[in-house]
Design an enzyme around this catalytic site. Structure first.
Site, mmCIF file in Angstrom:
data_model
loop_
_atom_site.group_PDB
_atom_site.id
_atom_site.type_symbol
_atom_site.label_atom_id
_atom_site.label_comp_id
_atom_site.label_asym_id
_atom_site.label_seq_id
_atom_site.Cartn_x
_atom_site.Cartn_y
_atom_site.Cartn_z
ATOM 1 N N LYS A 13 47.890 30.774 31.758
ATOM 2 C CA LYS A 13 47.575 30.640 30.112
ATOM 3 C C LYS A 13 49.449 31.733 30.372
ATOM 4 O O LYS A 13 48.547 33.006 30.986
ATOM 5 C CB LYS A 13 47.078 30.267 29.279
ATOM 6 N N GLY A 107 45.428 39.366 38.497
ATOM 7 C CA GLY A 107 45.361 40.501 37.785
ATOM 8 C C GLY A 107 46.335 40.583 36.911
ATOM 9 O O GLY A 107 47.380 41.517 36.939
ATOM 10 N N ASP A 145 37.457 33.961 28.767
ATOM 11 C CA ASP A 145 38.117 32.887 29.113
ATOM 12 C C ASP A 145 37.824 31.522 29.703
ATOM 13 O O ASP A 145 38.950 30.862 29.498
ATOM 14 C CB ASP A 145 39.993 33.196 30.431
#
Length: 305
Positions: A13, A107, A145
């Protein structure tokens, strides 16, 4: 290997917009963000053998990738955490072996770990016929998320980022996602955000457009950008280079995704996107650039016996 074998494609995303709203009573940050899933995928296979519950996850690199993407195989892996949390709500009489092929950088603000966890929940939901509400509850417990990735598409998320507010149609744009070759700690960025004054936040991203007044500021659509470059100063250098490389082609938007370290640039012309991606791959020895399109939902789960 016998038993049930299924495969999901966890999806990445970008945060088209991310605005910090305040601090919640539980200590989490309250935010409002427009998230959009895009066509950069991991691959997650599940092998389920009837037995007492156990779970393991083997991680491997995509053999077609130019550079490896690593992920933990122990209990810190969100796939393992999601399976253990699922077993608490819907007991699993299976020995579960996940095999995760990483393509989404770790990350990087692209949600790869959360999407892998959502992929595991979807695979286990298909295995057990658990309800959508059960899957959603598990997802909220695993990570902020994770609920978004159960459905994907374009959605406004509020609260901790785990509450859907409204859906949006996919933008008619192509995205260049630029991973600079290093990660940024999400907790460190949020902590730094809390300590910055308003003037520090403005000065940190205002300099980005000093020489490019017609280009959107990298920080205009992401409140975490000033904190991210305070934590990792190399991001400022990377952002300047991206602006320089893309300004002549008039992109629709440029921003950082999530808490970093990745940036994205959107175009309505795919050739311009491909040109920028080629240029950005030389930003650093480990830099990667992907040309992606918006995706409205995670791909369907595939199953074989």
């Amino acid at each position: 290997m016998t038993g049930v074998q299924t495969c999901a494609l966890p999806i990445s995303k970008i945060n088209i917009q991310l605005k910090m709203v305040g601090l919640r009573p539980d200590g989490y940050h309250s935010l409002r963000t427009l998230m959009q899933t895009v066509s950069l995928f991991d691959s997650l296979s599940l092998y389920a053998e009837p037995a007492a519950f156990s779970v393991s996850c083997r991680c491997k690199n995509d053999p077609s990738a130019d550079q490896p993407v690593s992920a933990p195989s122990d209990e810190t892996n969100l796939v393992v955490r999601a399976a253990r949390r699922f077993n608490q709500s819907a007991p699993l009489n299976y020995a579960l072996t996940f095999e995760l092929t990483k393509r989404i950088p770790v990350g990087a603000g692209l949600g790869g770990g959360s999407s892998d966890a959502a992929g595991a929940i979807r695979l286990l939901q298909a295995l057990t016929n658990a309800t959508d509400s059960t899957a959603a509850s598990i997802a909220r417990d695993v990570g902020c998320d994770v609920p978004f990735f159960l459905k994907g598409g374009g959605r406004w998320m509020i609260g901790r980022g785990d509450e859907p507010a409204a859906s949006e149609p996919p933008p008619a744009q192509v995205f260049v996602i630029i991973y600079p070759g290093f990660s940024v700690s999400t907790p460190a960025v949020y902590s730094k955000y809390d300590s910055l004054t308003d003037n520090e936040r403005f000065n940190n991203f205002g300099i980005m457009i000093k020489n490019y007044p017609d280009v959107w500021a990298m920080g205009a659509d992401n409140d975490l950008f000033p904190a991210a470059i305070a934590v990792e100063p190399r991001l400022r250098v990377i952002a300047r280079k991206i602006i320089e490389l893309s300004a002549s082609d008039s992109p629709a938007q440029m921003s950082m995704s999530g808490s970093g370290s990745s940036f994205f640039v959107s175009y309505r012309d795919k050739k311009k996107a491909e040109r920028l991606a080629d240029a950005c791959r030389s930003l650093s020895p480990d830099a990667r650039a992907y040309v992606c399109e918006p995706v409205v939902a995670p791909p369907a789960i595939r199953q074989s016996k």
